[in-house]
Design an enzyme around this catalytic site. Structure first.
Site: not given
Length: 264
Positions: A146, A168
């Site tokens: 991520c 996120a």
């Protein structure tokens, strides 16, 4: 930490509804940036309590190049358990890419060690970049990165870092990510003889999961408190020599924790 609250507020007010890999559903915005001057205090969210042990041990685990949760579990950290296989393995995730990125001709690249050397050789370099996004390895990772790319920048005796985060989880993940990369920047600054500068956090898809909205409103109703201070053991001169006890957060007095489910 007003910048973090501004992100949450923006997602609530401007976010579009999107489906996601987990099937939970999100409110999402695309493209956002926050900046924290680390001289102003350590950017640790104060409107809910964070688990400092998890933040610190996870970063040390990344820096070890480890991809098995055994070290984390030994130290009371469970944040990766949902993705680990029966043997505790996660595949070639962050630690593998940071410390031993596989070269096509054989051998590996230690990206973190290279950055440290390059700062010493050429602090004005525009190549102070670490990537965890390795397309050749994505299918073998338990979870695609991520927070996938970060860059260091040296100016006026200060070391700054910018992170690009493609995806996120704004309520659960982002407070951890801010603290983790701010800590990494401070550790890198100490061992390179620099002062910690800015941490810049740039997002692609920043989202709130549908089952985190009530918790987000609760958090936004709380007034941020003064930022704590980070104290590193000044005797540590190698990034890879840092241990948990060398990292101390002083003056952290947050509001109570807010529980929310993790989207797996």
């Amino acid at each position: 930490m007003r910048a973090y609250h501004d992100l949450l507020t923006r997602i609530l007010s401007e976010g579009v509804r999107k489906e996601d890999r987990t099937g939970t559903g999100t409110l999402s915005v695309f493209g956002h940036q926050m900046r924290f001057d680390l001289a102003d205090g350590f950017p640790l969210v104060t409107t809910k309590q964070l688990h400092l042990r998890s933040i610190i041990h996870e970063l040390l685990w990344f820096l070890k190049g480890d991809t098995n949760v055994a070290y984390l579990k030994e130290n009371g950290v469970t944040i990766w358990d949902e993705w680990a296989d029966a043997n505790g393995d996660l595949g070639p995730v962050y630690g593998k890419q940071w410390r031993s990125w596989a070269k096509p001709e054989g051998g590996t690249v230690d990206q973190i060690a290279w950055i440290l050397d390059e700062i010493a050789r050429n602090p004005d370099s525009r190549r102070l970049i670490v990537s965890a996004w390795n397309p050749a390895d994505l299918d073998r990772m338990a979870l695609a990165p991520c927070h996938c790319l970060f860059q260091f920048y040296v100016a006026d005796g200060r070391l700054s870092c910018q992170l690009y985060q493609r995806s996120a989880d704004a309520f659960l993940g982002v407070p951890f990510n801010i603290a983790s990369y701010a800590l990494l920047t401070a550790m890198m600054a100490q061992v390179t003889g620099l002062k910690a500068g800015d941490f810049v956090h740039t997002f692609g898809d920043a989202h709130l999961y549908a089952n985190h909205l009530e918790q987000t409103h609760l958090q936004l109703s709380r007034e941020p408190r003064p930022l704590p201070r980070l104290r590193l053991n000044p005797e540590v001169r190698s990034l890879f020599d840092f241990r948990f006890e060398d990292i101390v957060i002083e003056g952290y007095e947050p509001h109570p924790a807010i529980k929310a489910p993790v989207a797996v």
